[in-house]
Motif scaffolding. Structure first.
Motif, PDB file in Angstrom:
ATOM      1  N   THR A 224       0.844  -1.193   0.000  1.00  0.00           N
ATOM      2  CA  THR A 224       0.000   0.000   0.000  1.00  0.00           C
ATOM      3  C   THR A 224       0.878   1.240   0.000  1.00  0.00           C
ATOM      4  O   THR A 224       1.710   1.412   0.893  1.00  0.00           O
ATOM      5  CB  THR A 224      -0.929   0.026   1.232  1.00  0.00           C
ATOM      6  OG1 THR A 224      -1.769  -1.131   1.215  1.00  0.00           O
ATOM      7  CG2 THR A 224      -1.796   1.274   1.238  1.00  0.00           C
ATOM      8  N   THR A 228      -1.412   7.428   0.784  1.00  0.00           N
ATOM      9  CA  THR A 228      -2.250   6.550  -0.021  1.00  0.00           C
ATOM     10  C   THR A 228      -3.215   7.361  -0.886  1.00  0.00           C
ATOM     11  O   THR A 228      -3.968   8.188  -0.354  1.00  0.00           O
ATOM     12  CB  THR A 228      -3.051   5.606   0.892  1.00  0.00           C
ATOM     13  OG1 THR A 228      -2.170   5.005   1.842  1.00  0.00           O
ATOM     14  CG2 THR A 228      -3.748   4.531   0.085  1.00  0.00           C
ATOM     15  N   VAL A 232      -7.286   4.033  -4.455  1.00  0.00           N
ATOM     16  CA  VAL A 232      -7.222   2.629  -4.017  1.00  0.00           C
ATOM     17  C   VAL A 232      -8.586   2.130  -3.579  1.00  0.00           C
ATOM     18  O   VAL A 232      -8.833   0.927  -3.514  1.00  0.00           O
ATOM     19  CB  VAL A 232      -6.198   2.434  -2.888  1.00  0.00           C
ATOM     20  CG1 VAL A 232      -4.821   2.864  -3.315  1.00  0.00           C
ATOM     21  CG2 VAL A 232      -6.624   3.165  -1.630  1.00  0.00           C
ATOM     22  N   VAL A 236      -9.350  -0.217   2.301  1.00  0.00           N
ATOM     23  CA  VAL A 236      -7.891  -0.340   2.366  1.00  0.00           C
ATOM     24  C   VAL A 236      -7.364   0.565   3.469  1.00  0.00           C
ATOM     25  O   VAL A 236      -7.690   1.751   3.518  1.00  0.00           O
ATOM     26  CB  VAL A 236      -7.237   0.030   1.022  1.00  0.00           C
ATOM     27  CG1 VAL A 236      -5.716   0.009   1.144  1.00  0.00           C
ATOM     28  CG2 VAL A 236      -7.709  -0.906  -0.072  1.00  0.00           C
TER      29      VAL A 236
END
Length: 454
Positions: A224, A228, A232, A236
């Motif tokens: 990951t 981030t 995504v 997550v």
């Protein structure tokens, strides 16, 4: 125009009282919710109990509370207000209510009560009188306009208009969000600027961007990216920018969470914090036997130890029994029985370790999900000795049994040290007894021992 409504004479206010709306066990080992009525008149207090019950059921229907519903009790404190509703300064509406609640004059969304004796002080006094062991106070405001707050971290405040939208199977809303603040010190994941809050990190907010130093790093997969990107998607755990009233420079664990968006569940990190918060207040062992954890044993009567556990809704707690620090194979039930003969004379320790192996928690540095109960057992079993062997005529022999056995003893024989057969039961006289074999002539090699009866 300012609308002011007063309660003219006669205005009879009922005395405050408390009613149980959910009970799962003793208040000493439960997370006790207390819902207090605000903006309910005398004639509306019966409806308040209904509203409070619905609010608690709704709250405990959302994860992770749902899994630990058995860990909660809930009560309703009924206290009448002179008028129904709450203040709405933005609309010029003011109500004479018990805790003096008011909506924010700008947003008409944030609900607060005074932190002095006219608000917070009244809540504290009622809790001290009716439920001093309250860990989650909820002030339920009888107003249809959605709103609430965390009462500056001391209580959850929510309007009936907000709570009505949380009834199962509806998603979590304002009340659930505010309990996250109160129970686990969770932070808001909003990005809109809001003055008055210090830049202090909470369990679900951080300014840290070093993967190795992120406080929820155990939840973050190695593939990951950090930070981030929102692309995504949902579910997550990473480092998503925007939290704690900052669009940049502050980060949250997941794209969406109840601490940032109404209508979605708590993220994994917030759920973990809430489970740990529950276990800070409630222990998994509800009771045990023997009640005394320090006692003496002087007979061979079997010892039985038992646990009473506070089980989660969908999974069982893990149990392992130990004797003197050594795990007993297969001893994983709620009860454990052993013979005192299996222990050494002197001090022994019998322990039960209880663990909650829930997947909701990955980081428990304080071992809150584990509890050990230990009994100290002082064993003083009678000691018997076989000595002074004598050869007699005709192939007979004799030996002496000596020691301390006030309840008598049994002599046993064996040819293989595994299978023992009783030969004779008797009592010591002046601390000794002589045994003579009854059969003359040759016999197979035999082993002998003496033991006190169970």
């Amino acid at each position: 125009m300012v609308a002011v409504v007063t309660c003219g004479p006669p205005c009879v206010v009922a005395q405050p009282s408390m009613q149980t709306i959910l009970t799962n066990g003793p208040t000493s080992n439960r997370l006790n919710i207390v819902v207090l009525s605000e903006g309910y008149t005398n004639s509306q207090l019966a409806q308040f109990v209904v509203d409070a019950t619905n609010a608690v059921n709704a709250l405990l229907s959302h994860p992770p509370y749902q899994e630990y519903r058995n860990y909660f009790n809930a009560f309703a404190i009924k206290i009448a207000s002179n008028q129904s509703g709450s203040d709405h300064p933005s609309s010029g509406i003011y109500r004479d209510t018990y805790f003096n609640s008011t909506y924010d004059p700008l947003a008409d969304y944030l609900i607060t009560i005074p932190v002095d004796s006219t608000g917070q002080g009244k809540v504290d006094a009622l809790l001290q009188s009716f439920m001093p062991n309250c860990q989650l106070p909820i002030v339920l405001v009888n107003d249809p306009t959605q709103g609430g707050s965390d009462g500056f971290g001391t209580m959850a405040i929510a309007s009936t208009g907000a709570v009505s939208g949380e009834k199962p199977p509806y998603p979590p809303g304002i009340l659930t969000h505010e309990t996250g603040h109160v129970l686990a010190n969770l932070g808001d994941e909003y990005t809109a600027p809001y003055s008055g809050f210090p830049d202090t990190e909470e369990p679900n907010t951080t300014q840290q961007t070093n993967r190795l130093l992120i406080k929820w790093k155990v939840w973050v997969s190695t593939n990951t990216p950090i930070p981030t990107p929102e692309t995504v998607g949902e579910g997550v755990v990473g480092l998503f920018e925007g939290a704690h009233y900052h669009e940049t420079g502050w980060y949250r664990p997941e794209l969406n969470c109840a601490m940032g968006n109404l209508g979605v569940p708590f993220c994994s990190v917030c759920s973990e914090a809430l489970v740990l918060a529950i276990y800070q207040r409630v222990r998994p062992v509800d009771g045990f036997s023997p009640a005394s954890t320090n006692f003496s044993v002087s007979t061979n009567q079997a010892l039985t130890f038992t646990l009473s556990l506070l089980q989660p809704t969908m999974h069982n707690l893990d149990v392992q029994w130990f004797t003197n620090g050594v795990a007993r194979s297969g001893a994983t039930n709620l009860s454990f029985t052993l013979s005192p003969e299996s222990l050494s004379n002197g001090t022994n320790w019998i322990s039960a370790r209880v663990n909650d192996l829930t997947s909701l928690v990955r980081n428990d540095p304080a071992n809150l999900l584990s509890q050990i109960v230990t009994w100290t057992v002082d064993v003083t079993l009678p000691q018997l000795r076989l000595d002074s062997p004598l050869r007699l005529t005709g192939g007979k022999f004799a030996f002496r049994v000596s020691g301390n056995a006030p309840q008598g003893f049994v002599i046993q024989s064996s040819t293989n040290l595994l299978d023992w057969a009783p030969l004779e039961t008797n009592y010591l006289v002046a601390g000794q007894f002589w045994h003579t074999n009854s059969a003359a002539g040759p016999s197979p090699r035999m082993f002998y021992r003496a033991a006190t009866p169970p």
